[in-house]
Design an enzyme around this catalytic site. Structure first.
Site, PDB file in Angstrom:
ATOM      1  N   THR A 199       0.828  -1.208   0.000  1.00  0.00           N
ATOM      2  CA  THR A 199       0.000   0.000   0.000  1.00  0.00           C
ATOM      3  C   THR A 199       0.858   1.252   0.000  1.00  0.00           C
ATOM      4  OG1 THR A 199      -1.539   1.295   1.369  1.00  0.00           O
ATOM      5  CG2 THR A 199      -0.120  -0.231   2.520  1.00  0.00           C
ATOM      6  N   ASP A 200       0.308   2.341  -0.540  1.00  0.00           N
ATOM      7  CA  ASP A 200       1.025   3.618  -0.495  1.00  0.00           C
ATOM      8  C   ASP A 200       1.095   4.171   0.918  1.00  0.00           C
ATOM      9  OD1 ASP A 200      -1.638   4.324  -0.198  1.00  0.00           O
ATOM     10  OD2 ASP A 200      -1.654   5.816  -1.811  1.00  0.00           O
ATOM     11  N   GLU A 201       0.317   3.605   1.840  1.00  0.00           N
ATOM     12  CA  GLU A 201       0.319   4.098   3.215  1.00  0.00           C
ATOM     13  C   GLU A 201       1.645   3.845   3.931  1.00  0.00           C
ATOM     14  OE1 GLU A 201      -3.245   3.682   5.604  1.00  0.00           O
ATOM     15  OE2 GLU A 201      -4.365   3.052   3.830  1.00  0.00           O
ATOM     16  N   TYR A 236      -1.517  -0.427  11.116  1.00  0.00           N
ATOM     17  CA  TYR A 236      -1.760  -1.106   9.842  1.00  0.00           C
ATOM     18  C   TYR A 236      -0.629  -0.846   8.858  1.00  0.00           C
ATOM     19  CZ  TYR A 236      -3.250  -1.397   4.990  1.00  0.00           C
ATOM     20  OH  TYR A 236      -3.272  -1.645   3.640  1.00  0.00           O
ATOM     21  N   LYS A 251       2.334  -3.370   7.178  1.00  0.00           N
ATOM     22  CA  LYS A 251       2.552  -3.568   5.741  1.00  0.00           C
ATOM     23  C   LYS A 251       3.976  -3.176   5.350  1.00  0.00           C
ATOM     24  CE  LYS A 251      -0.073  -4.671   3.023  1.00  0.00           C
ATOM     25  NZ  LYS A 251      -0.389  -6.040   2.486  1.00  0.00           N
TER      26      LYS A 251
END
Length: 330
Positions: A125-127, A153, A157
């Protein structure tokens, strides 16, 4: 070619299975899914029943179960969608995110090493990059942007990404990683912004928006995401590579909610601003230049068109999400 798709009963994983079956009908696909609250076996019911997909109801952290599946299926490629993914839930209960997203990824890669899998693809994810300021629209996440996770979260990741890179360097495991922006589309679990807003609006319920709704996300139609992953896993030169996958569709949360209201003919008075999320990231914006140049990939769906398709899907598939809502008690 034999492909294991983990988390295939979830949102993006199920869409990827449908995409692969359509584009590569000669491939054999196995789905591994724990069927947590976000997994819905009914999504895959037809393709399981007709023999297109072999289904395994297992936890990716269960090493004995994974060993048996890998021995039986003998995959060439493993695509890992399996993850706990809701930021709010990670704030309330971080441990399950650490277990599934980190230890589960490690277990899968150990199996890939043991059984000589040709490619392990980690769906990220870009997060993992943190966020960008709202007043700098010229800034974008690239593959060189330092990791700076904001929530349990995104930290889980990011940890999985680092572990995958370590397995590639230390054990020479063939690995690729894709970091996507916010997905939307069919089979999206009703706790996320777009499906929650659609369903609540249909039922004339309040439409909760964090803060003032000014947070910006880059939205990617799920089928465009699936096409990007398909290109990556079938490209031998992508071994060891990280690709950012974005939709070129930056939108403020409040504007999305208003668009849904307009399309459904619902009043904006349903919108209710609620206390902002802890550590809420301000803006995500992906620069997908690398995958565009190397693999000739471009997002095909403009946000307005994709949102209309998504709304129509939820209108035509009430039985799917009504069953989920009754089970999840959202």
């Amino acid at each position: 070619m034999k492909i294991i798709v983990t988390g295939g009963a979830g949102f993006i994983g199920s869409n990827f299975i449908f995409y692969e079956l359509k584009k590569h009908p000669e491939h054999e696909i196995a789905c591994i899914d724990k069927l947590t609250y976000a997994g819905n076996i009914k999504t895959l019911e037809q393709v399981i029943n007709n023999g297109s997909v072999k289904f395994f109801h297992n936890d990716i952290c269960d090493r004995e179960a994974m060993k048996k599946i890998f021995e039986e299926f003998k995959p060439d490629i493993v695509v890992n969608f399996a993850a706990e993914s809701h930021v709010d839930r990670s704030i309330n209960d971080p441990e399950i995110f650490l277990r599934t997203n980190i230890l589960g990824t490690g277990c899968l890669m150990d199996m890939c090493l043991k059984f000589g899998v040709k490619r392990f693809h980690q769906v990220s994810t870009d997060e993992v990059y943190g966020d960008l300021p709202l007043d700098r629209p010229d800034l974008f996440f690239t593959e060189q942007t330092p990791i700076k996770a904001s929530s349990p979260y995104s930290a889980s990741k990011a940890s999985a990404d680092l572990l995958a890179q370590a397995y590639h360097r230390t054990f020479n495991l063939p690995v690729s990683i894709s970091r996507c922006s916010n997905n939307y589309g069919y089979y999206h679990f009703p706790e996320k912004l777009i499906p929650l807003t659609i369903i609540n609006a249909l039922n004339d319920k309040r439409l909760p928006v964090y803060g003032q709704g000014l947070n910006v996300r880059d939205w990617l139609f799920v089928e465009d995401h699936c096409s990007a992953i398909d290109l990556i896993i079938h490209d031998e030169k992508s071994n060891g590579e990280i690709y950012n996958v974005g939709g070129h569709n930056e939108m403020r949360n409040i504007d999305i909610v208003k668009m849904i209201c307009a399309e459904l003919g619902k009043p904006e008075s349903l919108i209710e601003f609620v206390t902002d999320r802890k550590g809420h990231d301000l803006r995500y914006a992906i620069d997908p230049e690398k995958i565009s140049k190397r693999l000739n990939w471009q997002p095909a769906t403009k946000f307005k068109d994709g949102l209309s398709k998504t709304i129509k899907w939820y209108l035509n598939n009430k039985s799917w999400w009504e069953d989920l809502l009754s089970r999840a008690k959202l």
